[in-house]
Design a protein around this motif. Structure first.
Motif, PDB file in Angstrom:
ATOM      1  N   TYR A  79       0.741  -1.242   0.170  1.00  0.00           N
ATOM      2  CA  TYR A  79       0.280  -0.099   0.102  1.00  0.00           C
ATOM      3  C   TYR A  79       0.849   1.224  -0.010  1.00  0.00           C
ATOM      4  CZ  TYR A  79      -3.762   2.943   1.814  1.00  0.00           C
ATOM      5  OH  TYR A  79      -4.927   3.939   2.019  1.00  0.00           O
ATOM      6  N   ALA A  80       0.798   2.141  -0.850  1.00  0.00           N
ATOM      7  CA  ALA A  80       1.483   3.307  -1.140  1.00  0.00           C
ATOM      8  C   ALA A  80       0.550   4.536  -1.017  1.00  0.00           C
ATOM      9  CB  ALA A  80       2.460   3.366  -2.396  1.00  0.00           C
ATOM     10  N   PRO A  81      -0.113   5.103  -0.217  1.00  0.00           N
ATOM     11  CA  PRO A  81      -1.059   6.113  -0.257  1.00  0.00           C
ATOM     12  C   PRO A  81      -0.405   7.533  -0.633  1.00  0.00           C
ATOM     13  CG  PRO A  81      -0.660   5.554   1.998  1.00  0.00           C
ATOM     14  CD  PRO A  81       0.109   4.603   1.233  1.00  0.00           C
ATOM     15  N   GLY A  82      -1.350   8.109  -1.403  1.00  0.00           N
ATOM     16  CA  GLY A  82      -0.684   9.569  -1.295  1.00  0.00           C
ATOM     17  C   GLY A  82       0.496   9.856  -2.901  1.00  0.00           C
ATOM     18  N   LEU A  83       0.575   8.634  -3.632  1.00  0.00           N
ATOM     19  CA  LEU A  83       1.551   9.033  -4.715  1.00  0.00           C
ATOM     20  C   LEU A  83       0.840   9.996  -5.752  1.00  0.00           C
ATOM     21  CD1 LEU A  83       2.124   5.063  -5.534  1.00  0.00           C
ATOM     22  CD2 LEU A  83       3.903   6.590  -4.478  1.00  0.00           C
ATOM     23  N   PRO A  84       1.947  10.840  -6.117  1.00  0.00           N
ATOM     24  CA  PRO A  84       1.587  12.087  -6.704  1.00  0.00           C
ATOM     25  C   PRO A  84       1.069  12.020  -8.128  1.00  0.00           C
ATOM     26  CG  PRO A  84       3.909  11.816  -7.052  1.00  0.00           C
ATOM     27  CD  PRO A  84       3.589  10.665  -6.166  1.00  0.00           C
ATOM     28  N   ASP A  85       1.199  10.816  -8.597  1.00  0.00           N
ATOM     29  CA  ASP A  85       0.663  10.845 -10.314  1.00  0.00           C
ATOM     30  C   ASP A  85       0.741   9.482 -10.602  1.00  0.00           C
ATOM     31  OD1 ASP A  85       3.516  10.393 -11.288  1.00  0.00           O
ATOM     32  OD2 ASP A  85       3.819  12.454 -11.145  1.00  0.00           O
ATOM     33  N   THR A  86      -0.032   9.206 -11.993  1.00  0.00           N
ATOM     34  CA  THR A  86      -0.160   8.079 -12.789  1.00  0.00           C
ATOM     35  C   THR A  86       1.406   7.242 -12.869  1.00  0.00           C
ATOM     36  OG1 THR A  86      -0.468   8.804 -14.663  1.00  0.00           O
ATOM     37  CG2 THR A  86      -2.350   7.980 -13.398  1.00  0.00           C
ATOM     38  N   ASN A  87       2.331   8.034 -13.213  1.00  0.00           N
ATOM     39  CA  ASN A  87       3.680   7.738 -13.483  1.00  0.00           C
ATOM     40  C   ASN A  87       4.090   7.343 -12.155  1.00  0.00           C
ATOM     41  OD1 ASN A  87       3.775   8.530 -16.272  1.00  0.00           O
ATOM     42  ND2 ASN A  87       4.601  10.590 -15.761  1.00  0.00           N
ATOM     43  N   ALA A  88       3.980   7.548 -11.264  1.00  0.00           N
ATOM     44  CA  ALA A  88       4.411   7.246  -9.870  1.00  0.00           C
ATOM     45  C   ALA A  88       4.043   5.929  -9.485  1.00  0.00           C
ATOM     46  CB  ALA A  88       4.471   8.150  -8.513  1.00  0.00           C
ATOM     47  N   ILE A  89       2.582   5.831  -9.709  1.00  0.00           N
ATOM     48  CA  ILE A  89       1.723   4.710  -9.525  1.00  0.00           C
ATOM     49  C   ILE A  89       2.342   3.509 -10.362  1.00  0.00           C
ATOM     50  CG2 ILE A  89      -0.329   3.543  -9.863  1.00  0.00           C
ATOM     51  CD1 ILE A  89      -1.432   6.430  -8.843  1.00  0.00           C
ATOM     52  N   ARG A  90       2.586   3.832 -11.679  1.00  0.00           N
ATOM     53  CA  ARG A  90       3.226   2.992 -12.658  1.00  0.00           C
ATOM     54  C   ARG A  90       4.501   2.451 -12.095  1.00  0.00           C
ATOM     55  NH1 ARG A  90       2.410   5.923 -16.552  1.00  0.00           N
ATOM     56  NH2 ARG A  90       0.322   5.173 -17.074  1.00  0.00           N
ATOM     57  N   GLU A  91       5.234   3.335 -11.816  1.00  0.00           N
ATOM     58  CA  GLU A  91       6.695   2.907 -11.346  1.00  0.00           C
ATOM     59  C   GLU A  91       6.859   2.100 -10.063  1.00  0.00           C
ATOM     60  OE1 GLU A  91      10.738   2.528 -11.533  1.00  0.00           O
ATOM     61  OE2 GLU A  91       9.403   3.363 -13.169  1.00  0.00           O
ATOM     62  N   VAL A  92       5.946   2.404  -9.340  1.00  0.00           N
ATOM     63  CA  VAL A  92       5.549   1.535  -8.110  1.00  0.00           C
ATOM     64  C   VAL A  92       5.202  -0.136  -8.539  1.00  0.00           C
ATOM     65  CG1 VAL A  92       4.089   0.808  -5.924  1.00  0.00           C
ATOM     66  CG2 VAL A  92       5.187   3.076  -6.301  1.00  0.00           C
ATOM     67  N   CYS A  93       4.258   0.125  -9.276  1.00  0.00           N
ATOM     68  CA  CYS A  93       3.610  -1.387  -9.925  1.00  0.00           C
ATOM     69  C   CYS A  93       4.786  -2.094 -10.464  1.00  0.00           C
ATOM     70  CB  CYS A  93       2.569  -1.128 -10.576  1.00  0.00           C
ATOM     71  SG  CYS A  93       0.901  -0.455  -9.653  1.00  0.00           S
ATOM     72  N   ARG A  94       5.530  -1.491 -11.417  1.00  0.00           N
ATOM     73  CA  ARG A  94       6.505  -2.043 -12.107  1.00  0.00           C
ATOM     74  C   ARG A  94       7.731  -2.772 -11.277  1.00  0.00           C
ATOM     75  NH1 ARG A  94       7.436   2.599 -16.311  1.00  0.00           N
ATOM     76  NH2 ARG A  94       5.699   1.804 -17.790  1.00  0.00           N
ATOM     77  N   SER A  95       8.038  -2.203  -9.927  1.00  0.00           N
ATOM     78  CA  SER A  95       8.851  -2.331  -8.967  1.00  0.00           C
ATOM     79  C   SER A  95       8.742  -3.595  -8.107  1.00  0.00           C
ATOM     80  CB  SER A  95       9.480  -1.112  -8.238  1.00  0.00           C
ATOM     81  OG  SER A  95       9.579  -0.051  -9.261  1.00  0.00           O
ATOM     82  N   VAL A  96       7.554  -3.947  -8.022  1.00  0.00           N
ATOM     83  CA  VAL A  96       7.204  -5.123  -7.063  1.00  0.00           C
ATOM     84  C   VAL A  96       6.474  -5.973  -7.704  1.00  0.00           C
ATOM     85  CG1 VAL A  96       7.090  -3.336  -4.844  1.00  0.00           C
ATOM     86  CG2 VAL A  96       4.905  -3.870  -6.209  1.00  0.00           C
ATOM     87  N   GLY A  97       6.273  -7.275  -6.945  1.00  0.00           N
ATOM     88  CA  GLY A  97       5.536  -8.436  -7.635  1.00  0.00           C
ATOM     89  C   GLY A  97       4.349  -8.551  -7.097  1.00  0.00           C
ATOM     90  N   ARG A  98       3.724  -7.946  -6.041  1.00  0.00           N
ATOM     91  CA  ARG A  98       2.504  -8.208  -5.323  1.00  0.00           C
ATOM     92  C   ARG A  98       1.582  -6.963  -5.827  1.00  0.00           C
ATOM     93  NH1 ARG A  98       3.141 -13.035  -2.989  1.00  0.00           N
ATOM     94  NH2 ARG A  98       4.869 -12.982  -1.620  1.00  0.00           N
ATOM     95  N   PRO A  99       0.252  -7.234  -5.474  1.00  0.00           N
ATOM     96  CA  PRO A  99      -0.693  -6.222  -5.704  1.00  0.00           C
ATOM     97  C   PRO A  99      -0.474  -5.194  -5.014  1.00  0.00           C
ATOM     98  CG  PRO A  99      -1.903  -8.403  -5.118  1.00  0.00           C
ATOM     99  CD  PRO A  99      -0.404  -8.695  -5.115  1.00  0.00           C
ATOM    100  N   VAL A 100      -0.607  -4.063  -5.635  1.00  0.00           N
ATOM    101  CA  VAL A 100      -0.469  -2.590  -5.036  1.00  0.00           C
ATOM    102  C   VAL A 100      -1.898  -1.743  -4.852  1.00  0.00           C
ATOM    103  CG1 VAL A 100       0.598  -0.445  -5.289  1.00  0.00           C
ATOM    104  CG2 VAL A 100       1.748  -2.323  -5.979  1.00  0.00           C
ATOM    105  N   ASN A 101      -2.107  -1.235  -3.588  1.00  0.00           N
ATOM    106  CA  ASN A 101      -3.163  -0.399  -3.443  1.00  0.00           C
ATOM    107  C   ASN A 101      -2.604   0.896  -3.278  1.00  0.00           C
ATOM    108  OD1 ASN A 101      -5.663   0.571  -2.319  1.00  0.00           O
ATOM    109  ND2 ASN A 101      -5.457  -0.164  -0.452  1.00  0.00           N
ATOM    110  N   VAL A 102      -3.433   1.824  -3.873  1.00  0.00           N
ATOM    111  CA  VAL A 102      -2.783   3.214  -3.640  1.00  0.00           C
ATOM    112  C   VAL A 102      -4.101   4.098  -3.159  1.00  0.00           C
ATOM    113  CG1 VAL A 102      -1.278   3.180  -5.588  1.00  0.00           C
ATOM    114  CG2 VAL A 102      -3.603   3.855  -6.099  1.00  0.00           C
TER     115      VAL A 102
END
Length: 120
Positions: A79-102
């Motif tokens: 869980y990564a609350p408060g990410l600033p934009d879709t690029n940051a969300i995309r980068e987080v999702c690419r960087s981990v292998g588990r489901p991500v909640n934002v």
């Protein structure tokens, strides 16, 4: 830490309280929470949260480093609350292998997300 048993024992939440913890302490707490969850005797989904952006620490690299360590410690959802934009969300999702909640904030509040928008 709070562990709650859902009405239908198939999922749950682990909340690690106390703001942004030092990296090693945060990973240790997540590992201990995962270990406790695995011993509950019913299916439970440990979720680990990196609070950087909630507390004004706009450091995507540290957020990702924490989420990767939480994944390695056994968290099933990140869980990564408060990410600033879709690029940051995309980068987080690419960087981990588990489901991500934002938790979308700021300009993202009015955005609608789909798997296509966030796909790598």
């Amino acid at each position: 830490m709070i562990a709650t048993r859902p009405a239908q024992p198939s999922a749950g939440t682990i909340v690690v309280l106390g703001g942004i913890q030092p990296f090693e302490a945060a990973v240790e707490r997540v590992g201990a929470a995962v270990e406790a969850a695995r011993g509950l005797g019913f299916p439970f989904t440990p979720t680990a949260r990196a609070d950087n952006y909630l507390y004004g620490v706009s450091d995507l690299k540290d957020t990702i480093r924490r989420l990767q360590a939480f994944e390695a410690a056994g968290a099933d959802v990140l869980y990564a609350p408060g990410l600033p934009d879709t690029n940051a969300i995309r980068e987080v999702c690419r960087s981990v292998g588990r489901p991500v909640n934002v938790l979308a904030g700021g300009a993202l509040r009015s955005s609608v997300f789909s798997g296509e928008v966030l796909s790598p």
